[in-house]
Design an enzyme around this catalytic site. Structure first.
Site, PDB file in Angstrom:
ATOM      1  N   HIS A 138       0.829  -1.208   0.000  1.00 12.11           N
ATOM      2  CA  HIS A 138       0.000   0.000   0.000  1.00 12.11           C
ATOM      3  C   HIS A 138       0.860   1.254   0.000  1.00 12.11           C
ATOM      4  O   HIS A 138       1.862   1.320   0.708  1.00 12.11           O
ATOM      5  CB  HIS A 138      -0.901  -0.001   1.234  1.00 12.11           C
ATOM      6  CG  HIS A 138      -1.851   1.138   1.314  1.00 12.11           C
ATOM      7  ND1 HIS A 138      -2.841   1.364   0.385  1.00 12.11           N
ATOM      8  CD2 HIS A 138      -1.973   2.134   2.225  1.00 12.11           C
ATOM      9  CE1 HIS A 138      -3.526   2.434   0.728  1.00 12.11           C
ATOM     10  NE2 HIS A 138      -3.014   2.931   1.843  1.00 12.11           N
ATOM     11  N   THR A 139       0.454   2.228  -0.801  1.00 16.62           N
ATOM     12  CA  THR A 139       1.076   3.548  -0.803  1.00 16.62           C
ATOM     13  C   THR A 139      -0.018   4.557  -0.501  1.00 16.62           C
ATOM     14  O   THR A 139      -1.096   4.488  -1.090  1.00 16.62           O
ATOM     15  CB  THR A 139       1.701   3.863  -2.179  1.00 16.62           C
ATOM     16  OG1 THR A 139       2.641   2.838  -2.510  1.00 16.62           O
ATOM     17  CG2 THR A 139       2.403   5.211  -2.177  1.00 16.62           C
ATOM     18  N   LEU A 186       5.737  12.608  -3.784  1.00 20.03           N
ATOM     19  CA  LEU A 186       6.028  11.863  -2.556  1.00 20.03           C
ATOM     20  C   LEU A 186       5.934  10.356  -2.745  1.00 20.03           C
ATOM     21  O   LEU A 186       6.751   9.608  -2.208  1.00 20.03           O
ATOM     22  CB  LEU A 186       5.106  12.300  -1.417  1.00 20.03           C
ATOM     23  CG  LEU A 186       5.377  13.682  -0.826  1.00 20.03           C
ATOM     24  CD1 LEU A 186       4.347  13.997   0.250  1.00 20.03           C
ATOM     25  CD2 LEU A 186       6.781  13.756  -0.259  1.00 20.03           C
ATOM     26  N   SER A 224       6.561   8.580  -5.328  1.00 19.75           N
ATOM     27  CA  SER A 224       7.776   8.133  -6.004  1.00 19.75           C
ATOM     28  C   SER A 224       8.963   8.114  -5.040  1.00 19.75           C
ATOM     29  O   SER A 224       9.748   7.160  -5.028  1.00 19.75           O
ATOM     30  CB  SER A 224       8.073   9.041  -7.196  1.00 19.75           C
ATOM     31  OG  SER A 224       9.254   8.624  -7.840  1.00 19.75           O
ATOM     32  N   CYS A 279       1.019  -3.341  -4.509  1.00 20.56           N
ATOM     33  CA  CYS A 279       0.367  -2.027  -4.571  1.00 20.56           C
ATOM     34  C   CYS A 279       0.253  -1.589  -6.033  1.00 20.56           C
ATOM     35  O   CYS A 279       1.226  -1.624  -6.783  1.00 20.56           O
ATOM     36  CB  CYS A 279       1.193  -1.019  -3.781  1.00 20.56           C
ATOM     37  SG  CYS A 279       0.674   0.681  -4.011  1.00 20.56           S
ATOM     38  N   THR A 330       2.350   2.385 -11.995  1.00 17.77           N
ATOM     39  CA  THR A 330       2.872   3.730 -12.240  1.00 17.77           C
ATOM     40  C   THR A 330       4.379   3.815 -12.022  1.00 17.77           C
ATOM     41  O   THR A 330       5.128   4.101 -12.946  1.00 17.77           O
ATOM     42  CB  THR A 330       2.150   4.766 -11.337  1.00 17.77           C
ATOM     43  OG1 THR A 330       0.744   4.682 -11.580  1.00 17.77           O
ATOM     44  CG2 THR A 330       2.629   6.180 -11.624  1.00 17.77           C
ATOM     45  N   ARG A 346       7.376   3.945 -15.005  1.00 18.06           N
ATOM     46  CA  ARG A 346       8.174   5.165 -15.162  1.00 18.06           C
ATOM     47  C   ARG A 346       9.646   4.949 -14.816  1.00 18.06           C
ATOM     48  O   ARG A 346      10.498   5.752 -15.196  1.00 18.06           O
ATOM     49  CB  ARG A 346       7.630   6.271 -14.250  1.00 18.06           C
ATOM     50  CG  ARG A 346       6.263   6.765 -14.649  1.00 18.06           C
ATOM     51  CD  ARG A 346       5.769   7.810 -13.669  1.00 18.06           C
ATOM     52  NE  ARG A 346       4.427   8.258 -14.012  1.00 18.06           N
ATOM     53  CZ  ARG A 346       3.665   8.994 -13.227  1.00 18.06           C
ATOM     54  NH1 ARG A 346       4.106   9.378 -12.039  1.00 18.06           N
ATOM     55  NH2 ARG A 346       2.463   9.357 -13.616  1.00 18.06           N
TER      56      ARG A 346
END
Length: 111
Positions: free
Chosen positions: A49-50, A61, A63, A84, A90, A94
């Site tokens: 989880h983020t 943040l 990242s 997550c 994402t 990236r």
């Protein structure tokens, strides 16, 4: 300390703290964090989880939290399961250079 880096490319990175007892990496104010679970006898970090509060979104943040977790995993010879969706959908898209730390079932035969 100045608010921007010497190159002027980006503001100073926020300080990310490893909270080992709660198994997460967090900003100093503890409002943004990334949580993980250790699996396979502590050899695999499953990032589950983020969270970044709406008041702090758009600052990169999430990242920075991921980078801290991936650096930690790398320096402790851990592999990562990106459960997550932010990490898998994402961050890793990236930052494909981190894919080398991803857990693979094939590695189990070498453990």
């Amino acid at each position: 300390m100045p608010a921007s880096s010497a190159t002027g490319a980006s503001p100073e990175a926020p300080k990310i703290v490893w909270n080992e007892t709660q198994r997460r990496f967090e900003t100093e104010d503890k409002k943004a964090y990334i949580e993980y679970v250790l699996r396979h006898d502590g050899k695999v970090m499953d990032i589950i989880h983020t969270f970044v509060p709406s008041s702090k979104r758009g600052m990169g943040l999430a990242s920075h939290l991921c980078v801290a977790a991936f650096h930690h995993a790398n320096s402790h010879s851990l592999t990562i399961i990106p459960s997550c969706s932010y990490v898998s959908d994402t961050f890793l898209l990236r930052n494909p250079s981190w894919n080398s730390l991803l857990y693979s079932e094939d590695l189990r035969t070498n453990i």
